[in-house]
Design an enzyme around this catalytic site. Structure first.
Site, PDB file in Angstrom:
ATOM      1  N   SER A  24       0.840  -1.258   0.022  1.00 30.89           N
ATOM      2  CA  SER A  24      -0.119   0.042  -0.053  1.00 30.89           C
ATOM      3  C   SER A  24       0.697   1.138   0.170  1.00 30.89           C
ATOM      4  O   SER A  24       0.247   2.244  -0.503  1.00 30.89           O
ATOM      5  CB  SER A  24      -0.990   0.224   1.136  1.00 30.89           C
ATOM      6  OG  SER A  24      -0.169  -0.113   2.566  1.00 30.89           O
ATOM      7  N   ASP A 196      -1.074   7.257  10.080  1.00 36.44           N
ATOM      8  CA  ASP A 196      -1.638   6.354  11.102  1.00 36.44           C
ATOM      9  C   ASP A 196      -0.775   5.413  11.801  1.00 36.44           C
ATOM     10  O   ASP A 196      -1.286   4.588  12.633  1.00 36.44           O
ATOM     11  CB  ASP A 196      -2.559   5.736  10.271  1.00 36.44           C
ATOM     12  CG  ASP A 196      -2.037   4.640   9.547  1.00 36.44           C
ATOM     13  OD1 ASP A 196      -0.807   4.748   9.167  1.00 36.44           O
ATOM     14  OD2 ASP A 196      -2.820   4.180   8.418  1.00 36.44           O
ATOM     15  N   HIS A 199       1.277   4.074   7.361  1.00 39.50           N
ATOM     16  CA  HIS A 199       1.542   4.609   6.240  1.00 39.50           C
ATOM     17  C   HIS A 199       2.013   6.000   6.490  1.00 39.50           C
ATOM     18  O   HIS A 199       1.995   6.456   7.399  1.00 39.50           O
ATOM     19  CB  HIS A 199      -0.148   4.553   5.841  1.00 39.50           C
ATOM     20  CG  HIS A 199      -0.653   3.326   5.468  1.00 39.50           C
ATOM     21  ND1 HIS A 199      -1.607   2.787   6.490  1.00 39.50           N
ATOM     22  CD2 HIS A 199      -0.448   2.343   4.597  1.00 39.50           C
ATOM     23  CE1 HIS A 199      -1.844   1.521   6.073  1.00 39.50           C
ATOM     24  NE2 HIS A 199      -1.215   1.314   4.952  1.00 39.50           N
TER      25      HIS A 199
END
Length: 248
Positions: A24, A196, A199
């Site tokens: 991601s 967070d 990320h």
């Protein structure tokens, strides 16, 4: 066809490619201010930057799909640089997140296997950059886990073991490596680099880009600017400038 005949066409222009392969943190890298977007901006008119990030993926799955992303072919299609950026999901705790977790030894073996595969399709080690996982801010990530109804499923000390394994694979295989796990913790309170706890924040994207760019630049520095600067285009017969072999 008439347009092509009128212009004389010239040879097809092929843009060199830089491939970003990861989870991601790579997939999100084309968002506004993302490190991949910054790289694409820096390389415009020199390279196409391809985002092949897959949120949630680990190295076991990455190893399976890599041959579907890059195959042996025309040397002009071969990427001039490839980043391999996994570990954030592999390092998840087995007891809390068994689906994404990959044992440390297998993680290292999977990374090595991917580097070896790239070599088999004519992408040598000196075009490959391994990137270690980022450090984990446990307090921030635990809040995300609670929101999702689960316990804290990653630990920064464990992520560090995977980062060290990535460094060892790079050394064994002869690739470049960007040790984000260490660099981010050396500089300051690293939580500001994370949105967070896991990320990247805008500041974290800037940090990654600033450290990755020198490694990429060495691999693309000899590439010309594609097509002439507008002031250099012949005014009377632009096709002399735009269709010749000297496209830079």
């Amino acid at each position: 066809m008439a347009l092509c005949e009128a212009a004389g066409c010239g040879s097809a222009l092929l843009w060199p490619r830089v491939l970003l392969f990861g989870d991601s943190i790579t997939q999100f890298s084309f968002q506004q201010g993302g490190w991949g977007a910054s790289l694409a901006d820096k390389l415009v008119r020199k390279c196409d930057v391809l985002n092949r990030g897959f949120s949630g993926y680990n190295t076991r799955w990455a190893k399976i799909i890599l041959p579907r992303l890059i195959r042996k072919g025309n040397s002009l299609d071969t990427p001039v640089a490839v980043t391999i950026f996994f570990g954030a999901n592999d390092s998840a705790l087995k007891e809390e997140n068994p689906k994404q977790h990959i044992a440390l030894d297998e993680y290292a073996a999977n990374l090595k296997s991917m580097v070896q595969y790239l070599k088999s399709v004519d992408i040598p080690e000196n075009r490959v950059i391994l990137i270690t996982p980022t450090p984990l801010c446990e307090t921030a990530w635990e809040k995300q886990c609670i929101i999702q109804g689960c316990k804290l499923n990653r630990l920064n000390s464990v992520v560090g073991e995977y980062a060290n394994a990535c460094l060892q694979v790079a050394q064994d295989c002869g690739t470049d490596v960007l040790d984000l796990w260490t660099l981010m913790q050396d500089s300051q309170d690293f939580s500001s680099y994370l949105s967070d706890g896991l990320h990247l924040s805008p500041k974290g994207n800037e940090f990654l880009f600033s450290h990755l760019w020198p490694l990429i630049e060495r691999k693309v520095s000899s590439l010309p600017l594609l097509l002439p600067y507008w002031r250099d285009v012949a005014e009377a017969k632009p096709e002399l400038s735009l269709l010749g072999d000297g496209d830079h």
